[in-house]
Design a protein around this motif. Structure first.
Motif, short mmCIF file in Angstrom:
data_model
loop_
_atom_site.label_atom_id
_atom_site.label_comp_id
_atom_site.label_asym_id
_atom_site.label_seq_id
_atom_site.Cartn_x
_atom_site.Cartn_y
_atom_site.Cartn_z
N TYR A 4 8.95 11.91 5.30
CA TYR A 4 8.33 11.70 6.60
C TYR A 4 8.10 13.04 7.29
CZ TYR A 4 9.20 6.69 6.33
OH TYR A 4 9.19 5.37 5.95
N VAL A 5 7.04 13.11 8.05
CA VAL A 5 6.71 14.31 8.81
C VAL A 5 6.70 13.93 10.28
CG1 VAL A 5 4.93 16.03 9.28
CG2 VAL A 5 5.35 15.28 6.93
N ILE A 6 7.39 14.71 11.10
CA ILE A 6 7.35 14.55 12.55
C ILE A 6 6.48 15.68 13.08
CG2 ILE A 6 8.69 14.42 14.68
CD1 ILE A 6 9.36 12.20 12.60
N ARG A 7 5.43 15.33 13.80
CA ARG A 7 4.50 16.36 14.26
C ARG A 7 3.80 15.93 15.54
NH1 ARG A 7 -0.76 15.04 13.54
NH2 ARG A 7 -1.31 13.50 11.96
N GLN A 64 2.46 14.36 22.59
CA GLN A 64 2.81 13.16 21.84
C GLN A 64 3.19 13.56 20.43
OE1 GLN A 64 -0.20 10.09 21.68
NE2 GLN A 64 1.09 8.72 20.50
N PHE A 65 4.33 13.04 19.97
CA PHE A 65 4.82 13.28 18.63
C PHE A 65 4.76 11.99 17.84
CE2 PHE A 65 6.54 16.55 21.26
CZ PHE A 65 6.40 17.69 20.48
N VAL A 66 4.38 12.09 16.57
CA VAL A 66 4.31 10.93 15.70
C VAL A 66 5.17 11.16 14.46
CG1 VAL A 66 2.04 10.13 16.45
CG2 VAL A 66 2.20 11.76 14.56
N ALA A 67 5.64 10.04 13.92
CA ALA A 67 6.32 10.04 12.62
C ALA A 67 5.29 9.56 11.62
CB ALA A 67 7.53 9.12 12.65
N GLU A 68 5.01 10.41 10.64
CA GLU A 68 4.00 10.11 9.63
C GLU A 68 4.70 9.84 8.30
OE1 GLU A 68 -0.24 12.02 9.40
OE2 GLU A 68 1.19 13.32 8.36
N ALA A 69 4.44 8.66 7.75
CA ALA A 69 5.06 8.25 6.48
C ALA A 69 4.46 9.04 5.32
CB ALA A 69 4.85 6.76 6.28
N GLY A 71 2.71 8.26 2.87
CA GLY A 71 1.33 7.91 2.58
C GLY A 71 0.34 8.27 3.67
N GLY A 72 0.85 8.83 4.78
CA GLY A 72 -0.03 9.25 5.87
C GLY A 72 -0.11 8.29 7.04
N SER A 73 0.47 7.08 6.91
CA SER A 73 0.41 6.14 8.04
C SER A 73 1.39 6.58 9.13
CB SER A 73 0.74 4.72 7.58
OG SER A 73 2.06 4.64 7.12
N TRP A 74 1.03 6.28 10.35
CA TRP A 74 1.90 6.59 11.49
C TRP A 74 2.83 5.41 11.71
CZ3 TRP A 74 -1.55 8.97 15.91
CH2 TRP A 74 -2.05 10.21 15.48
N VAL A 75 4.13 5.69 11.82
CA VAL A 75 5.11 4.62 11.96
C VAL A 75 5.89 4.69 13.26
CG1 VAL A 75 5.30 4.29 9.47
CG2 VAL A 75 6.87 5.86 10.64
N GLY A 76 5.63 5.70 14.07
CA GLY A 76 6.33 5.79 15.35
C GLY A 76 5.78 6.90 16.20
N SER A 77 6.18 6.86 17.47
CA SER A 77 5.65 7.83 18.43
C SER A 77 6.56 7.96 19.64
CB SER A 77 4.26 7.36 18.88
OG SER A 77 3.72 8.23 19.85
N VAL A 78 6.55 9.15 20.21
CA VAL A 78 7.21 9.45 21.49
C VAL A 78 6.31 10.42 22.24
CG1 VAL A 78 9.18 10.61 22.60
CG2 VAL A 78 9.56 9.16 20.62
N THR A 79 6.13 10.19 23.53
CA THR A 79 5.32 11.08 24.36
C THR A 79 6.17 11.62 25.51
OG1 THR A 79 3.31 9.85 23.85
CG2 THR A 79 3.23 11.24 25.80
N VAL A 80 6.02 12.90 25.80
CA VAL A 80 6.68 13.52 26.95
C VAL A 80 5.60 13.98 27.93
CG1 VAL A 80 8.23 15.33 27.80
CG2 VAL A 80 8.58 14.35 25.53
N LEU A 120 12.08 11.93 16.08
CA LEU A 120 11.02 12.00 17.09
C LEU A 120 11.56 12.60 18.39
CD1 LEU A 120 9.21 8.62 16.48
CD2 LEU A 120 8.12 10.87 16.46
N PHE A 121 12.72 12.14 18.82
CA PHE A 121 13.30 12.68 20.05
C PHE A 121 13.70 14.14 19.87
CE2 PHE A 121 13.15 8.56 21.90
CZ PHE A 121 13.16 8.79 23.26
N GLY A 122 14.15 14.52 18.69
CA GLY A 122 14.46 15.92 18.44
C GLY A 122 13.24 16.80 18.65
N ALA A 123 12.10 16.37 18.13
CA ALA A 123 10.86 17.14 18.31
C ALA A 123 10.43 17.14 19.77
CB ALA A 123 9.76 16.56 17.42
#
Length: 187
Positions: A4-7, A64-69, A71-80, A120-123
């Motif tokens: 997973y990539v958090i970005r 806004q940060f997303v968790a990318e699976a 395969g490239g799909s987005w599976v979560g998000s957090v916005t500050v 996500l919260f770490g990022a």
């Protein structure tokens, strides 16, 4: 969490931002987690989604940060969102100090409990603490009084109830509790 990539969201990803938001608003917890409905979000013109993605992709006002699976799909998000001292917040209350305000927290069903929320919260918190001139003194969020699962998660990662309770916008019979994460010493 392997693979997973958090970005941060990029400005040209407005369609993916829109799709994830619509999925979040279809989640069973949406009525107590978000302040809009899927119908309201779906009715927004594409220009609003383009502006939203651009606005959360760079600069100081929001990220806004997303968790990318894998395969490239987005599976979560957090916005500050950044609330600057001397302004008023969403609740029309004065903002006394520069602070972050977390919104739009979402993880797809099946992704919860796997460490993605923490990542996500770490990022998001890492970005918030990196801001200067002025530095953010805390990051806060609001949780619906009936969202015990979210409250437990926020407490587990270091947020603490401030004691502030506000009516839910649009439903004065319901309440939201404020949780605050103070700036770490030396951060």
């Amino acid at each position: 969490m392997d693979g997973y990539v958090i970005r941060a969201v990029r400005g040209d990803e407005w369609q993916r931002v829109k799709e994830l938001r619509l999925d979040a608003l279809r989640d069973p917890a949406a009525p107590i987690a978000f302040l809009e409905t899927v119908e309201q979000a779906r009715a927004r013109p594409d220009a609003v989604w383009r502006e939203r993605a651009e606005g959360v992709s760079h600069g100081r006002p929001a990220r806004q940060f997303v968790a990318e699976a894998p395969g490239g799909s987005w599976v979560g998000s957090v916005t500050v969102l950044v609330e600057e001292g001397g302004t008023v917040d969403f609740f029309e209350r004065p903002v006394e100090r520069a602070q972050g305000h977390v919104v739009g927290v979402f993880l797809r069903n099946g992704q919860r409990g796997a460490g993605l929320g923490e990542a996500l919260f770490g990022a998001a918190l890492g970005w918030a603490w990196s801001l200067r001139e002025p530095a953010l003194e805390c990051v806060r969020l609001f949780v619906h009084e009936e969202n015990a699962r979210a409250e437990a998660f926020y407490r587990r990662i270091g947020f603490r109830a401030s004691g502030l309770v506000v009516p839910v916008p649009g439903d004065a019979s319901a309440r939201e509790r404020e949780y605050v994460f103070p700036r770490p010493a030396g951060g």
